[in-house]
Design an enzyme around this catalytic site. Structure first.
Site, PDB file in Angstrom:
ATOM      1  N   GLN A  23      47.075  29.524  32.800  1.00 43.56           N
ATOM      2  CA  GLN A  23      46.285  29.325  33.953  1.00 43.56           C
ATOM      3  C   GLN A  23      45.698  30.650  34.645  1.00 43.56           C
ATOM      4  O   GLN A  23      46.167  31.545  34.459  1.00 43.56           O
ATOM      5  CB  GLN A  23      47.008  28.699  35.050  1.00 43.56           C
ATOM      6  CG  GLN A  23      48.283  29.345  35.563  1.00 43.56           C
ATOM      7  CD  GLN A  23      49.161  28.560  36.408  1.00 43.56           C
ATOM      8  OE1 GLN A  23      49.339  28.961  37.523  1.00 43.56           O
ATOM      9  NE2 GLN A  23      49.403  27.383  36.221  1.00 43.56           N
ATOM     10  N   ARG A  27      41.507  30.586  44.664  1.00 41.70           N
ATOM     11  CA  ARG A  27      41.446  29.852  45.984  1.00 41.70           C
ATOM     12  C   ARG A  27      40.106  29.313  46.292  1.00 41.70           C
ATOM     13  O   ARG A  27      39.149  30.061  45.992  1.00 41.70           O
ATOM     14  CB  ARG A  27      42.000  30.589  47.165  1.00 41.70           C
ATOM     15  CG  ARG A  27      43.443  31.265  47.144  1.00 41.70           C
ATOM     16  CD  ARG A  27      43.831  32.154  48.182  1.00 41.70           C
ATOM     17  NE  ARG A  27      45.213  32.561  48.004  1.00 41.70           N
ATOM     18  CZ  ARG A  27      45.424  33.725  47.286  1.00 41.70           C
ATOM     19  NH1 ARG A  27      44.554  34.463  46.589  1.00 41.70           N
ATOM     20  NH2 ARG A  27      46.720  33.844  47.369  1.00 41.70           N
ATOM     21  N   GLU A  95      43.197  26.863  37.732  1.00 41.98           N
ATOM     22  CA  GLU A  95      44.083  26.188  38.876  1.00 41.98           C
ATOM     23  C   GLU A  95      43.651  26.618  40.125  1.00 41.98           C
ATOM     24  O   GLU A  95      43.253  27.593  40.347  1.00 41.98           O
ATOM     25  CB  GLU A  95      45.352  26.797  38.824  1.00 41.98           C
ATOM     26  CG  GLU A  95      46.302  26.559  39.959  1.00 41.98           C
ATOM     27  CD  GLU A  95      47.645  27.211  40.130  1.00 41.98           C
ATOM     28  OE1 GLU A  95      48.440  27.028  41.001  1.00 41.98           O
ATOM     29  OE2 GLU A  95      47.711  28.094  39.376  1.00 41.98           O
ATOM     30  N   ASN A  99      43.981  25.354  50.233  1.00 39.85           N
ATOM     31  CA  ASN A  99      44.624  25.350  51.647  1.00 39.85           C
ATOM     32  C   ASN A  99      43.845  24.688  52.464  1.00 39.85           C
ATOM     33  O   ASN A  99      42.821  24.693  52.856  1.00 39.85           O
ATOM     34  CB  ASN A  99      44.574  26.724  52.116  1.00 39.85           C
ATOM     35  CG  ASN A  99      45.600  27.615  51.260  1.00 39.85           C
ATOM     36  OD1 ASN A  99      46.807  27.642  50.951  1.00 39.85           O
ATOM     37  ND2 ASN A  99      44.796  28.769  50.677  1.00 39.85           N
ATOM     38  N   ARG A 123      37.387  44.154  45.538  1.00 40.93           N
ATOM     39  CA  ARG A 123      37.042  44.507  44.035  1.00 40.93           C
ATOM     40  C   ARG A 123      38.489  44.582  43.070  1.00 40.93           C
ATOM     41  O   ARG A 123      39.082  45.209  43.337  1.00 40.93           O
ATOM     42  CB  ARG A 123      36.359  45.771  43.740  1.00 40.93           C
ATOM     43  CG  ARG A 123      35.621  45.762  42.430  1.00 40.93           C
ATOM     44  CD  ARG A 123      34.389  46.505  42.630  1.00 40.93           C
ATOM     45  NE  ARG A 123      33.330  46.679  41.490  1.00 40.93           N
ATOM     46  CZ  ARG A 123      33.478  47.631  40.625  1.00 40.93           C
ATOM     47  NH1 ARG A 123      34.331  48.405  40.788  1.00 40.93           N
ATOM     48  NH2 ARG A 123      32.742  47.693  39.576  1.00 40.93           N
ATOM     49  N   HIS A 127      35.949  37.543  36.545  1.00 42.35           N
ATOM     50  CA  HIS A 127      35.277  36.437  36.279  1.00 42.35           C
ATOM     51  C   HIS A 127      36.091  35.830  35.004  1.00 42.35           C
ATOM     52  O   HIS A 127      37.103  35.949  34.423  1.00 42.35           O
ATOM     53  CB  HIS A 127      33.759  36.623  35.813  1.00 42.35           C
ATOM     54  CG  HIS A 127      33.904  37.350  34.398  1.00 42.35           C
ATOM     55  ND1 HIS A 127      33.429  38.897  34.559  1.00 42.35           N
ATOM     56  CD2 HIS A 127      34.077  37.244  33.035  1.00 42.35           C
ATOM     57  CE1 HIS A 127      33.397  39.405  33.229  1.00 42.35           C
ATOM     58  NE2 HIS A 127      33.860  38.449  32.384  1.00 42.35           N
TER      59      HIS A 127
END
Length: 364
Positions: A23, A27, A95, A99, A123, A127
């Site tokens: 995975q 977020r 994944e 929140n 940074r 990607h």
């Protein structure tokens, strides 16, 4: 041009046989918008979700499962059962962590950092990468549908055709022409997936690293094989993974960059792409990269499924690796732990639920 690193024979894995690169955690603010992108644009399947009401967050998993795979247990099944199904998958997933409340217009939430803007201090993560037959057609279709294109699909030096698009949170996805693909190549079998065409492969997760020798040593001890490098004037890309067969010696250490890229873009298993901007390893003033888990937040971690999390943690601790979370059950989702790589990026170690199988490659 910097020479490609040619590591010696692969060391013994600290985490046991055949770990699964399982995975990449990101977020996201609005899981519905992200679902539309990862399914409708990239053509992934929603595999399952895990909910944690007491902690007010959810995890949504997407990927390219092999054709004919039995579906996950239904959402009504106990979460322990759904998690066990997930930790038995042999292929990589994305994944997406939500929140609760960030999707609301009046929440005041300002968004996540995609890891590519030095001005924000975030940074680090770069990607995801997806292999497709025809990136020109895929990127054009996405652009027409309103997806943000950050690089039109076109040749990048001598390593093939690629483009970049952004998901709803601004995370970049590299769309790469697979070996043998393109307008003049043979089309892959199967129905189109989203806007990327048939048979896409989730191919890479890119992280910037300061010292490639230290990072390569770390990921090799996690059971990943050093595959090859693509060296350019100012930066180099080092790829590690767990393919079914080791790379040819000429691919690992040769000087034919187009040939190495062609071999790489023909893989059907995931890789970790470590980007080294030359000179950072010797620059005393370099402040390091951001791991995404303090402000500005965004990228969370990589995840590996292993046979014995506790033993893996002790083995890594014995080699001086920083343990961030000890191996223990996490609510009803199984046994996990977290360790940090040399740049501070987190790696989640997850207790395997299935049998130890052969290294994975997406079936043709």
């Amino acid at each position: 041009m910097a020479a490609a690193v040619t590591p010696p024979r692969e060391p013994t894995s600290v985490v046991g046989a055949n770990p699964i690169f399982a995975q990449t955690m990101l977020r996201v603010a609005d899981p519905a918008a992200s679902a539309a992108f990862y399914t409708g644009v990239l053509g992934m399947s929603h595999l399952t979700s895990l909910e944690f009401p007491a902690l007010e967050f959810s995890l949504h998993f997407y990927g390219y499962p092999p054709a004919g795979e039995a579906p996950a247990p239904p959402a009504s099944a106990p979460q322990e059962e759904r998690a066990a199904w997930l930790w038995a998958r042999p292929y990589p997933t994305v994944e997406l962590t939500h929140n609760w409340g960030t999707e609301k217009a009046d929440s005041g939430f300002q968004g996540y950092d995609n890891g590519n803007d030095a001005a924000t201090g975030g940074r680090g993560y770069g990607h995801l990468g997806v292999l497709v037959d025809d990136p020109v057609a895929a990127v054009a279709a996405m652009k027409a549908a309103g997806v943000k294109v950050t690089r039109e699909a076109s040749p990048f030096q001598d390593v093939g055709v690629l483009g970049f698009v952004a998901d709803p949170d601004g995370y970049l996805v590299e769309i790469i022409q697979r070996a043998g693909g393109g307008a003049g190549g043979a089309a892959s079998a199967g129905p189109p997936a989203g806007m990327v065409g048939p048979d896409p492969v989730l191919a890479q997760t890119m992280l910037r690293v300061r010292d490639p020798a230290a990072s390569i040593a770390f990921y090799r001890r996690l059971g990943l094989t050093y595959l090859t490098a693509l060296a350019f004037d100012d930066f180099s890309l080092h790829f590690l993974g767990a393919p079914p067969a080791p790379p040819p010696a000429a691919t690992v250490g040769g000087n034919d960059r187009p040939a190495r890229a062609g071999w790489l873009w023909g893989l059907r298993s995931p890789t970790v792409e470590l980007t080294h901007n030359h000179g950072t390893e010797a620059d005393a003033g370099f402040g390091g990269y951001h791991n995404g888990n303090s402000e500005p937040k965004g990228f969370g971690h990589l995840g590996l499924i292993v046979s014995d999390v506790a033993a893996a943690v002790e083995g890594l601790r014995g080699e001086g690796v920083r343990v961030v979370r000890e191996a223990s059950p996490f609510q009803d989702a199984g046994v996990i732990a977290f360790v940090a790589d040399p740049d501070g990026y987190l790696v989640e170690l997850i207790q395997r639920a299935g049998e130890v199988g052969a290294p994975y490659a997406k079936p043709l």
